[in-house]
Design a protein around this motif. Sequence first.
Motif, PDB file in Angstrom:
ATOM      1  N   SER A 103       0.834  -1.200   0.000  1.00 12.83           N
ATOM      2  CA  SER A 103       0.000   0.000   0.000  1.00 12.83           C
ATOM      3  C   SER A 103       0.865   1.245   0.000  1.00 12.83           C
ATOM      4  CB  SER A 103      -0.928   0.004   1.212  1.00 12.83           C
ATOM      5  OG  SER A 103      -0.155   0.078   2.389  1.00 12.83           O
ATOM      6  N   GLY A 104       0.244   2.338  -0.338  1.00 14.87           N
ATOM      7  CA  GLY A 104       0.917   3.639  -0.352  1.00 14.87           C
ATOM      8  C   GLY A 104       1.346   4.030  -1.747  1.00 14.87           C
ATOM      9  N   ILE A 105       0.889   5.185  -2.181  1.00 11.60           N
ATOM     10  CA  ILE A 105       1.231   5.697  -3.506  1.00 11.60           C
ATOM     11  C   ILE A 105       1.878   7.055  -3.334  1.00 11.60           C
ATOM     12  CG2 ILE A 105       0.301   6.459  -5.721  1.00 11.60           C
ATOM     13  CD1 ILE A 105      -1.966   4.467  -5.338  1.00 11.60           C
ATOM     14  N   GLN A 106       2.935   7.300  -4.086  1.00 14.00           N
ATOM     15  CA  GLN A 106       3.545   8.633  -4.093  1.00 14.00           C
ATOM     16  C   GLN A 106       3.350   9.236  -5.476  1.00 14.00           C
ATOM     17  OE1 GLN A 106       7.568   7.720  -3.047  1.00 14.00           O
ATOM     18  NE2 GLN A 106       8.184   7.280  -5.136  1.00 14.00           N
ATOM     19  N   TYR A 107       3.162  10.545  -5.504  1.00 12.78           N
ATOM     20  CA  TYR A 107       2.939  11.256  -6.750  1.00 12.78           C
ATOM     21  C   TYR A 107       4.097  12.215  -6.957  1.00 12.78           C
ATOM     22  CZ  TYR A 107      -1.748   9.454  -6.142  1.00 12.78           C
ATOM     23  OH  TYR A 107      -2.808   8.622  -5.970  1.00 12.78           O
ATOM     24  N   GLY A 108       4.811  12.055  -8.052  1.00 16.18           N
ATOM     25  CA  GLY A 108       5.940  12.945  -8.247  1.00 16.18           C
ATOM     26  C   GLY A 108       6.468  13.025  -9.660  1.00 16.18           C
ATOM     27  N   PRO A 113       4.071   3.107  -6.601  1.00 22.24           N
ATOM     28  CA  PRO A 113       4.061   2.606  -5.232  1.00 22.24           C
ATOM     29  C   PRO A 113       5.202   3.215  -4.420  1.00 22.24           C
ATOM     30  CG  PRO A 113       3.818   0.813  -6.798  1.00 22.24           C
ATOM     31  CD  PRO A 113       4.163   2.039  -7.584  1.00 22.24           C
ATOM     32  N   GLN A 114       4.948   3.559  -3.166  1.00 20.99           N
ATOM     33  CA  GLN A 114       5.950   4.222  -2.331  1.00 20.99           C
ATOM     34  C   GLN A 114       7.233   3.414  -2.183  1.00 20.99           C
ATOM     35  OE1 GLN A 114       3.902   5.212   1.323  1.00 20.99           O
ATOM     36  NE2 GLN A 114       3.392   7.234   0.571  1.00 20.99           N
TER      37      GLN A 114
END
Length: 134
Positions: A103-108, A113-114
């Motif tokens: 779980s966990g998503i980063q947007y960049g 996925p993180q």
Amino acid sequence: MASIISFTFREAVVDVEYKGYLIPKGWKVMPVFRNIHHNPEFFPDPHEFDPSRFEVAPKPNTFMPFGNGIHACPGNELAKLEALIFIHHLVTRFRWEVVGSKSGIQYGPFPVPQQGLPARFWKEQSSPIQDVCP
């Protein structure tokens, strides 16, 4: 869950009032597809992975992973076909599982996925499909 295109730029062709704000004709606007794709008005539980939500086609302009209209990605049908072929071979010839964080998503600026998406794959011993499709 995510689109390769997080946003795009468009130009207002007429004055538009949106939620009490005036967007004058000629101003550049930036639709954020992620916000459209995760809108609970269009998709119940929008942050849950639920492929069955597409058993019925979504309302127009509510799901645009490849853009839309004259601005749509010219390679969208090729990309869909490549993904279909890849997934077909992945699920018919291999067993696999995600290992570690799920779980966990980063947007960049693109969603990933993180902690990456570590997975383990192993070849199936034999299946009827393998005998038909070498």
